[in-house]
Design a protein around this motif. Structure first.
Motif, PDB file in Angstrom:
ATOM      1  N   TYR A  28      15.779  28.477   5.364  1.00 58.89           N
ATOM      2  CA  TYR A  28      16.099  27.606   4.297  1.00 58.89           C
ATOM      3  C   TYR A  28      14.622  26.568   4.000  1.00 58.89           C
ATOM      4  CZ  TYR A  28      20.754  28.490   5.722  1.00 58.89           C
ATOM      5  OH  TYR A  28      21.825  28.950   6.154  1.00 58.89           O
ATOM      6  N   GLU A  29      14.529  26.307   2.716  1.00 56.52           N
ATOM      7  CA  GLU A  29      13.345  25.585   2.449  1.00 56.52           C
ATOM      8  C   GLU A  29      13.946  24.039   2.487  1.00 56.52           C
ATOM      9  OE1 GLU A  29      11.521  26.175  -1.331  1.00 56.52           O
ATOM     10  OE2 GLU A  29      10.262  24.679  -1.094  1.00 56.52           O
ATOM     11  N   HIS A  30      15.130  23.903   2.271  1.00 54.35           N
ATOM     12  CA  HIS A  30      15.615  22.515   2.225  1.00 54.35           C
ATOM     13  C   HIS A  30      17.030  22.452   2.758  1.00 54.35           C
ATOM     14  CE1 HIS A  30      12.695  21.802  -1.216  1.00 54.35           C
ATOM     15  NE2 HIS A  30      12.393  21.155  -0.251  1.00 54.35           N
ATOM     16  N   PRO A  31      17.352  22.687   4.273  1.00 57.46           N
ATOM     17  CA  PRO A  31      18.754  22.827   4.616  1.00 57.46           C
ATOM     18  C   PRO A  31      19.386  21.714   4.652  1.00 57.46           C
ATOM     19  CG  PRO A  31      17.025  22.753   6.290  1.00 57.46           C
ATOM     20  CD  PRO A  31      16.263  22.719   4.954  1.00 57.46           C
ATOM     21  N   THR A  32      20.803  21.987   4.412  1.00 54.21           N
ATOM     22  CA  THR A  32      21.887  20.944   4.601  1.00 54.21           C
ATOM     23  C   THR A  32      22.160  20.817   6.012  1.00 54.21           C
ATOM     24  OG1 THR A  32      22.642  20.792   2.522  1.00 54.21           O
ATOM     25  CG2 THR A  32      23.995  20.407   4.097  1.00 54.21           C
ATOM     26  N   MET A  33      22.543  19.768   6.398  1.00 52.41           N
ATOM     27  CA  MET A  33      22.605  19.739   8.007  1.00 52.41           C
ATOM     28  C   MET A  33      24.147  19.215   7.938  1.00 52.41           C
ATOM     29  SD  MET A  33      20.497  21.420   9.639  1.00 52.41           S
ATOM     30  CE  MET A  33      20.932  21.215  11.344  1.00 52.41           C
ATOM     31  N   ALA A  34      25.048  19.373   8.927  1.00 52.68           N
ATOM     32  CA  ALA A  34      26.174  18.948   9.123  1.00 52.68           C
ATOM     33  C   ALA A  34      26.629  18.989  10.684  1.00 52.68           C
ATOM     34  CB  ALA A  34      27.364  19.480   8.446  1.00 52.68           C
ATOM     35  N   TRP A  35      27.629  17.923  11.008  1.00 50.13           N
ATOM     36  CA  TRP A  35      28.234  17.854  12.295  1.00 50.13           C
ATOM     37  C   TRP A  35      29.656  18.167  12.105  1.00 50.13           C
ATOM     38  CZ3 TRP A  35      25.809  17.457  16.861  1.00 50.13           C
ATOM     39  CH2 TRP A  35      24.521  16.786  16.887  1.00 50.13           C
ATOM     40  N   PHE A  36      30.274  18.847  13.135  1.00 50.90           N
ATOM     41  CA  PHE A  36      31.762  19.059  13.060  1.00 50.90           C
ATOM     42  C   PHE A  36      32.082  18.847  14.766  1.00 50.90           C
ATOM     43  CE2 PHE A  36      32.920  21.507   9.274  1.00 50.90           C
ATOM     44  CZ  PHE A  36      31.337  21.666   8.806  1.00 50.90           C
ATOM     45  N   ASN A  72      15.326  13.958  11.050  1.00 58.33           N
ATOM     46  CA  ASN A  72      13.908  13.765  11.039  1.00 58.33           C
ATOM     47  C   ASN A  72      13.333  14.953  10.699  1.00 58.33           C
ATOM     48  OD1 ASN A  72      11.062  13.703  11.924  1.00 58.33           O
ATOM     49  ND2 ASN A  72      11.272  11.940  13.092  1.00 58.33           N
ATOM     50  N   ASN A  73      12.909  15.379   9.431  1.00 58.64           N
ATOM     51  CA  ASN A  73      12.501  16.673   9.058  1.00 58.64           C
ATOM     52  C   ASN A  73      11.237  17.201   9.943  1.00 58.64           C
ATOM     53  OD1 ASN A  73      14.820  17.315   7.610  1.00 58.64           O
ATOM     54  ND2 ASN A  73      13.854  16.520   5.775  1.00 58.64           N
ATOM     55  N   ALA A  74      10.386  16.219  10.045  1.00 61.43           N
ATOM     56  CA  ALA A  74       8.989  16.360  10.628  1.00 61.43           C
ATOM     57  C   ALA A  74       9.321  16.966  12.240  1.00 61.43           C
ATOM     58  CB  ALA A  74       8.320  15.277  10.887  1.00 61.43           C
ATOM     59  N   LYS A  75      10.449  16.481  12.811  1.00 59.52           N
ATOM     60  CA  LYS A  75      10.816  17.038  14.038  1.00 59.52           C
ATOM     61  C   LYS A  75      12.008  17.927  14.185  1.00 59.52           C
ATOM     62  CE  LYS A  75       9.552  12.425  16.415  1.00 59.52           C
ATOM     63  NZ  LYS A  75      10.156  11.487  17.111  1.00 59.52           N
ATOM     64  N   ASN A  76      12.272  18.400  12.905  1.00 58.27           N
ATOM     65  CA  ASN A  76      13.470  19.323  12.744  1.00 58.27           C
ATOM     66  C   ASN A  76      14.750  18.858  13.625  1.00 58.27           C
ATOM     67  OD1 ASN A  76      12.010  21.147  11.019  1.00 58.27           O
ATOM     68  ND2 ASN A  76      11.111  22.019  13.029  1.00 58.27           N
ATOM     69  N   THR A  77      15.086  17.745  13.509  1.00 54.06           N
ATOM     70  CA  THR A  77      16.131  17.171  14.502  1.00 54.06           C
ATOM     71  C   THR A  77      17.016  16.474  13.605  1.00 54.06           C
ATOM     72  OG1 THR A  77      14.606  17.004  16.405  1.00 54.06           O
ATOM     73  CG2 THR A  77      16.556  15.695  16.524  1.00 54.06           C
ATOM     74  N   LEU A  78      18.297  16.651  13.952  1.00 51.07           N
ATOM     75  CA  LEU A  78      19.320  16.010  13.166  1.00 51.07           C
ATOM     76  C   LEU A  78      20.233  15.045  14.338  1.00 51.07           C
ATOM     77  CD1 LEU A  78      21.585  15.903  10.854  1.00 51.07           C
ATOM     78  CD2 LEU A  78      22.757  17.786  12.098  1.00 51.07           C
ATOM     79  N   TYR A  79      20.703  13.786  13.802  1.00 49.80           N
ATOM     80  CA  TYR A  79      21.231  12.825  14.714  1.00 49.80           C
ATOM     81  C   TYR A  79      22.665  12.580  14.284  1.00 49.80           C
ATOM     82  CZ  TYR A  79      16.273  12.455  15.992  1.00 49.80           C
ATOM     83  OH  TYR A  79      14.837  12.523  16.341  1.00 49.80           O
ATOM     84  N   LEU A  80      23.466  11.997  15.237  1.00 53.71           N
ATOM     85  CA  LEU A  80      24.533  11.405  15.005  1.00 53.71           C
ATOM     86  C   LEU A  80      24.844  10.194  15.956  1.00 53.71           C
ATOM     87  CD1 LEU A  80      27.187  11.704  13.087  1.00 53.71           C
ATOM     88  CD2 LEU A  80      28.141  12.829  15.229  1.00 53.71           C
ATOM     89  N   GLN A  81      24.675   9.135  15.219  1.00 51.45           N
ATOM     90  CA  GLN A  81      24.746   7.951  15.941  1.00 51.45           C
ATOM     91  C   GLN A  81      26.481   7.463  16.016  1.00 51.45           C
ATOM     92  OE1 GLN A  81      22.961   5.879  18.162  1.00 51.45           O
ATOM     93  NE2 GLN A  81      24.718   4.761  18.848  1.00 51.45           N
ATOM     94  N   MET A  82      26.981   7.517  17.292  1.00 49.14           N
ATOM     95  CA  MET A  82      28.400   7.221  17.281  1.00 49.14           C
ATOM     96  C   MET A  82      28.741   5.843  17.950  1.00 49.14           C
ATOM     97  SD  MET A  82      29.837  11.011  18.053  1.00 49.14           S
ATOM     98  CE  MET A  82      29.111  11.154  19.808  1.00 49.14           C
ATOM     99  N   PHE A 100      20.936  24.345   0.744  1.00 49.25           N
ATOM    100  CA  PHE A 100      20.713  23.139   0.219  1.00 49.25           C
ATOM    101  C   PHE A 100      21.829  22.355  -0.582  1.00 49.25           C
ATOM    102  CE2 PHE A 100      20.813  23.490  -4.543  1.00 49.25           C
ATOM    103  CZ  PHE A 100      20.934  24.710  -4.523  1.00 49.25           C
ATOM    104  N   ASP A 101      22.894  23.152  -1.084  1.00 49.95           N
ATOM    105  CA  ASP A 101      24.046  22.343  -1.746  1.00 49.95           C
ATOM    106  C   ASP A 101      25.312  22.402  -0.983  1.00 49.95           C
ATOM    107  OD1 ASP A 101      24.962  25.193  -3.993  1.00 49.95           O
ATOM    108  OD2 ASP A 101      24.401  25.180  -1.820  1.00 49.95           O
ATOM    109  N   TYR A 102      25.235  22.644   0.432  1.00 50.30           N
ATOM    110  CA  TYR A 102      26.352  22.758   0.898  1.00 50.30           C
ATOM    111  C   TYR A 102      27.347  21.396   0.943  1.00 50.30           C
ATOM    112  CZ  TYR A 102      29.816  22.545   4.782  1.00 50.30           C
ATOM    113  OH  TYR A 102      30.958  22.274   5.422  1.00 50.30           O
ATOM    114  N   CYS A 103      26.586  20.400   1.210  1.00 51.50           N
ATOM    115  CA  CYS A 103      27.290  19.009   1.205  1.00 51.50           C
ATOM    116  C   CYS A 103      28.208  18.739   0.020  1.00 51.50           C
ATOM    117  CB  CYS A 103      26.412  17.870   1.609  1.00 51.50           C
ATOM    118  SG  CYS A 103      25.716  17.753   3.178  1.00 51.50           S
ATOM    119  N   SER A 104      27.545  18.926  -1.085  1.00 52.36           N
ATOM    120  CA  SER A 104      28.163  18.706  -2.359  1.00 52.36           C
ATOM    121  C   SER A 104      29.153  19.736  -2.872  1.00 52.36           C
ATOM    122  CB  SER A 104      27.191  18.455  -3.340  1.00 52.36           C
ATOM    123  OG  SER A 104      26.459  19.705  -3.708  1.00 52.36           O
TER     124      SER A 104
END
Length: 127
Positions: A28-36, A72-82, A100-104
């Motif tokens: 994807y050019e603009h991926p949505t990311m999610a935590w489950f 952080n898209n430059a690092k291809n990394t998603l975070y979840l601070q809990m 790109f539209d998954y969240c909405s």
């Protein structure tokens, strides 16, 4: 495509953890990311979702005000601070990437729009 979570562990109630998810090869050019997350004997539930540039974030009611999603898209990394973790936060936490539209459009459903999942990282909260 690789999606790899890390950062899980055993902590006491009231403590904090910071999960990470690194990706490579996403189509994807603009991926949505999610935590489950998924607790034993329960269905997988959406925890949080973030659009491609971080401008929009979504949280389940059970974690709102305690968890923060970021990327952080430059690092291809998603975070979840809990923070202020509770025993009911125990479970396997999964990272997923989608359109790109998954969240909405589809969040918090795990069944449509998320094509790439990690193997999960285990979070255990002791009371």
């Amino acid at each position: 495509v690789q999606v790899v979570e890390s950062g899980g562990g055993l902590v006491q109630a009231g403590g904090s953890l910071n999960l990470s998810c690194t990706t490579s090869g996403l189509p994807y050019e603009h991926p949505t990311m999610a935590w489950f997350r998924q607790a034993p004997g329960k269905e997988r539930e959406g925890v949080s979702c973030i659009n491609w540039n971080g401008a929009y974030t979504y949280y389940s009611d059970s974690v709102k005000g305690r968890f923060t999603i970021s990327r952080n898209n430059a690092k291809n990394t998603l975070y979840l601070q809990m923070n202020n973790l509770k025993s009911e936060d125990t479970g396997m936490y999964y990272c997923a990437a989608g359109r790109f539209d998954y969240c909405s459009v589809s969040w918090p459903s795990p069944n449509y729009g998320l094509d790439h999942w990690g193997e999960g990282t285990l979070v255990a909260i002791s009371s």
